[in-house]
Design a protein around this motif. Structure first.
Motif, PDB file in Angstrom:
ATOM      1  N   THR A   9       0.894  -1.158   0.000  1.00 18.58           N
ATOM      2  CA  THR A   9       0.000   0.000   0.000  1.00 18.58           C
ATOM      3  C   THR A   9       0.934   1.210   0.000  1.00 18.58           C
ATOM      4  O   THR A   9       2.140   1.048   0.179  1.00 18.58           O
ATOM      5  CB  THR A   9      -0.902   0.067   1.257  1.00 18.58           C
ATOM      6  N   PRO A  10       0.414   2.442  -0.181  1.00 14.27           N
ATOM      7  CA  PRO A  10       1.340   3.589  -0.159  1.00 14.27           C
ATOM      8  C   PRO A  10       2.113   3.691   1.154  1.00 14.27           C
ATOM      9  O   PRO A  10       3.175   4.295   1.192  1.00 14.27           O
ATOM     10  CB  PRO A  10       0.411   4.791  -0.367  1.00 14.27           C
ATOM     11  N   GLY A  15       8.612  -3.932  15.654  1.00 13.55           N
ATOM     12  CA  GLY A  15       8.441  -2.761  16.511  1.00 13.55           C
ATOM     13  C   GLY A  15       9.567  -1.753  16.314  1.00 13.55           C
ATOM     14  O   GLY A  15       9.405  -0.564  16.566  1.00 13.55           O
ATOM     15  N   GLU A  16      10.720  -2.260  15.850  1.00 10.73           N
ATOM     16  CA  GLU A  16      11.899  -1.406  15.691  1.00 10.73           C
ATOM     17  C   GLU A  16      11.734  -0.447  14.499  1.00 10.73           C
ATOM     18  O   GLU A  16      11.101  -0.788  13.505  1.00 10.73           O
ATOM     19  CB  GLU A  16      13.096  -2.320  15.435  1.00 10.73           C
ATOM     20  N   GLU A  17      12.338   0.736  14.622  1.00 10.62           N
ATOM     21  CA  GLU A  17      12.356   1.678  13.493  1.00 10.62           C
ATOM     22  C   GLU A  17      13.689   1.616  12.759  1.00 10.62           C
ATOM     23  O   GLU A  17      14.736   1.516  13.387  1.00 10.62           O
ATOM     24  CB  GLU A  17      12.149   3.109  13.993  1.00 10.62           C
ATOM     25  N   LEU A  18      13.638   1.685  11.432  1.00 12.05           N
ATOM     26  CA  LEU A  18      14.862   1.666  10.614  1.00 12.05           C
ATOM     27  C   LEU A  18      14.859   2.851   9.668  1.00 12.05           C
ATOM     28  O   LEU A  18      13.808   3.394   9.322  1.00 12.05           O
ATOM     29  CB  LEU A  18      14.909   0.404   9.753  1.00 12.05           C
ATOM     30  N   THR A  19      16.076   3.226   9.226  1.00 13.82           N
ATOM     31  CA  THR A  19      16.211   4.231   8.181  1.00 13.82           C
ATOM     32  C   THR A  19      15.951   3.566   6.831  1.00 13.82           C
ATOM     33  O   THR A  19      16.570   2.545   6.518  1.00 13.82           O
ATOM     34  CB  THR A  19      17.621   4.844   8.210  1.00 13.82           C
ATOM     35  N   ASP A  50      15.232   6.654  -5.921  1.00 15.56           N
ATOM     36  CA  ASP A  50      15.084   7.923  -6.642  1.00 15.56           C
ATOM     37  C   ASP A  50      14.213   8.947  -5.916  1.00 15.56           C
ATOM     38  O   ASP A  50      13.879   9.984  -6.493  1.00 15.56           O
ATOM     39  CB  ASP A  50      14.565   7.710  -8.079  1.00 15.56           C
ATOM     40  N   GLU A  51      13.869   8.656  -4.662  1.00 18.26           N
ATOM     41  CA  GLU A  51      13.071   9.641  -3.897  1.00 18.26           C
ATOM     42  C   GLU A  51      13.705   9.889  -2.531  1.00 18.26           C
ATOM     43  O   GLU A  51      14.926   9.845  -2.414  1.00 18.26           O
ATOM     44  CB  GLU A  51      11.622   9.165  -3.799  1.00 18.26           C
ATOM     45  N   GLY A  52      12.878  10.137  -1.523  1.00 23.56           N
ATOM     46  CA  GLY A  52      13.384  10.599  -0.233  1.00 23.56           C
ATOM     47  C   GLY A  52      13.807   9.493   0.716  1.00 23.56           C
ATOM     48  O   GLY A  52      13.685   8.296   0.442  1.00 23.56           O
ATOM     49  N   ILE A  53      14.297   9.952   1.851  1.00 22.62           N
ATOM     50  CA  ILE A  53      14.788   9.096   2.939  1.00 22.62           C
ATOM     51  C   ILE A  53      13.915   9.347   4.153  1.00 22.62           C
ATOM     52  O   ILE A  53      13.453  10.469   4.359  1.00 22.62           O
ATOM     53  CB  ILE A  53      16.255   9.452   3.264  1.00 22.62           C
ATOM     54  N   GLY A  54      13.706   8.329   4.953  1.00 22.61           N
ATOM     55  CA  GLY A  54      12.918   8.524   6.164  1.00 22.61           C
ATOM     56  C   GLY A  54      13.002   7.309   7.060  1.00 22.61           C
ATOM     57  O   GLY A  54      14.022   6.623   7.092  1.00 22.61           O
ATOM     58  N   ARG A  55      11.921   7.061   7.783  1.00 18.32           N
ATOM     59  CA  ARG A  55      11.914   5.973   8.756  1.00 18.32           C
ATOM     60  C   ARG A  55      10.753   5.031   8.478  1.00 18.32           C
ATOM     61  O   ARG A  55       9.707   5.440   7.962  1.00 18.32           O
ATOM     62  CB  ARG A  55      11.745   6.550  10.176  1.00 18.32           C
ATOM     63  N   ALA A  56      10.945   3.783   8.849  1.00 17.28           N
ATOM     64  CA  ALA A  56       9.873   2.792   8.751  1.00 17.28           C
ATOM     65  C   ALA A  56       9.911   1.927  10.011  1.00 17.28           C
ATOM     66  O   ALA A  56      10.969   1.748  10.610  1.00 17.28           O
ATOM     67  CB  ALA A  56      10.048   1.929   7.513  1.00 17.28           C
ATOM     68  N   ARG A  57       8.756   1.434  10.385  1.00 16.30           N
ATOM     69  CA  ARG A  57       8.687   0.540  11.533  1.00 16.30           C
ATOM     70  C   ARG A  57       8.477  -0.882  11.025  1.00 16.30           C
ATOM     71  O   ARG A  57       7.609  -1.131  10.192  1.00 16.30           O
ATOM     72  CB  ARG A  57       7.535   0.950  12.466  1.00 16.30           C
ATOM     73  N   ILE A 108       5.667   2.438   6.605  1.00 16.63           N
ATOM     74  CA  ILE A 108       6.506   3.600   6.288  1.00 16.63           C
ATOM     75  C   ILE A 108       5.985   4.796   7.073  1.00 16.63           C
ATOM     76  O   ILE A 108       4.813   5.168   6.957  1.00 16.63           O
ATOM     77  CB  ILE A 108       6.489   3.876   4.773  1.00 16.63           C
ATOM     78  N   LEU A 109       6.844   5.384   7.901  1.00 16.39           N
ATOM     79  CA  LEU A 109       6.419   6.497   8.758  1.00 16.39           C
ATOM     80  C   LEU A 109       6.558   7.833   8.026  1.00 16.39           C
ATOM     81  O   LEU A 109       5.681   8.666   8.064  1.00 16.39           O
ATOM     82  CB  LEU A 109       7.246   6.504  10.050  1.00 16.39           C
ATOM     83  N   HIS A 110       7.712   8.028   7.371  1.00 18.25           N
ATOM     84  CA  HIS A 110       7.882   9.219   6.524  1.00 18.25           C
ATOM     85  C   HIS A 110       9.062   8.977   5.598  1.00 18.25           C
ATOM     86  O   HIS A 110       9.907   8.112   5.860  1.00 18.25           O
ATOM     87  CB  HIS A 110       8.065  10.492   7.362  1.00 18.25           C
TER      88      HIS A 110
END
Lengths: 239, 239
Positions: free
Chosen positions: B13-14, B37-41, B46-53, B66-68
């Protein structure tokens, strides 16, 4: 191998050298495809560079007549590299790069983020370290082996040995996110001690201890490089 | 891997991504030792960087929320790298280094001293090239894949394609023993085309053709570097 690096043990007379080891023989046979009568670039460990004529090339040995060894090796970098011990696979390539770039003084150091098991690696046997350094020298057409010491304890080294080693040196600490952008083109007559952390970096306590000893933080920007790449990148920019 | 690099195909999903490939899964399991439960970079190609759980981690798949993804990737180098095709083993490491350093435009070129057999290497399959580039991006926390083209014929490329590609570029030819010492700290708003030869270098005819097109010779001094090391050394000094 852009130079065949000889050792005093290879000499059978002052003007003749004979090599028996599989690595250099394989290179002569397979890569260089050398044949008797041919001249090659050779160097004597810790001495000069010159030419030798291949007299005999057999499966088990190669015999050379040394024609001259009077060209000095390329200039060294005025740097003492203080490197957190990399994981064994990276250590091998880092040692090659360090020798190729012209570093002549290397300390492999324990830090909090170096896994203790790395100190048990067979790659740390002196003959394995020397083998990697020799590969790097042969690539760069250098003859002068770097001096390497192992410091498996951070605090005693930092407290008891490092202060004296820093006398007359500009001390730089490569660490993401602190200090200034890595300086460029430092003068070759100013000795530098350059500290490079492990994967994951130095811990804040280590950064603070090094800064207390006079280390200036420098960084290479937002990209995180592997240790073997960071060594080349930092040295290329500094000198 | 300092960033988990996602592709649009990973999105279920998005806001959710699921990965199945053994390389990234092995990294999560064995190196990162991640747990739900852990967050990763993370970054999107070809787009942005952020965090995902991490929501689920199984042997065969990992599911993330994907958090952002709102941090831009690090700046690119303003360079088109023109690299004589290295031998396959060196190509792999060169591609990783090129992506890590921030090159976004790479041409792999045939020259007289490139062995013809290298063009048959499975390492030149687009998916193999991309895999090495992705490793380099993940190391540097970058997301933008370099564009790579293969030019197995020197003369047609030099005559028909290169002149237009040089418009507005400063053209530099890294070659031992010619021109000036490699310049330092070039402005980031001046595009550069940097040509790097094979082991053994460009032949005189090739040097002359490139010089006729406006390439300035630059060198790194007397030490001969392996291609993968020269790439890092030149880019670190130029930018």
């Amino acid at each position: 191998m852009n130079l065949l690096l000889l050792t005093p043990d290879d000499l059978v007379t002052p003007a003749q050298a004979c090599i028996h080891d599989s690595r250099r023989l394989r290179h002569l046979h397979e890569i260089h495809k050398a044949s008797p009568g041919e001249e090659l670039t050779v160097g004597m460990t810790d001495e000069g560079i010159g030419r030798a004529r291949l007299i005999e090339l057999e499966k088990e040995r190669a015999l050379f007549e040394i024609l001259h060894l009077d060209t000095p090796p390329p200039p060294a970098l005025p740097v003492h590299l203080l490197l957190a011990l990399p994981r064994p696979r990276m250590l091998a390539r880092s040692l090659e790069n360090i020798a190729t770039m012209g570093v002549k003084r290397l300390t492999l150091l324990h830090t909090a983020r170096v896994e203790k098991s790395y100190w048990q690696s067979p790659e740390l046997q002196p003959e394995r370290i020397e083998a990697h350094l020799r590969l790097g020298l042969e690539q760069a057409r250098d003859t002068v082996l770097p001096v390497v010491d192992l410091q498996p304890r951070f605090k005693p080294f930092i407290e008891d040995q490092l202060p004296a080693a820093l006398t007359g040196h500009r001390a730089l600490l490569a660490h993401p996110g602190i200090g200034e952008s890595c300086p460029r083109g430092l003068p070759m007559d100013q000795p530098v001690t350059l500290a490079i952390g492990p994967e994951g970096g130095f811990i804040p306590y280590e950064v603070e201890r090094l800064q207390t000893l006079g280390f200036e933080g420098i960084h290479l920007g937002p990209r995180i490089l592997r240790v073997e790449t960071a060594v080349v990148s930092l040295l290329s920019r500094l000198f």
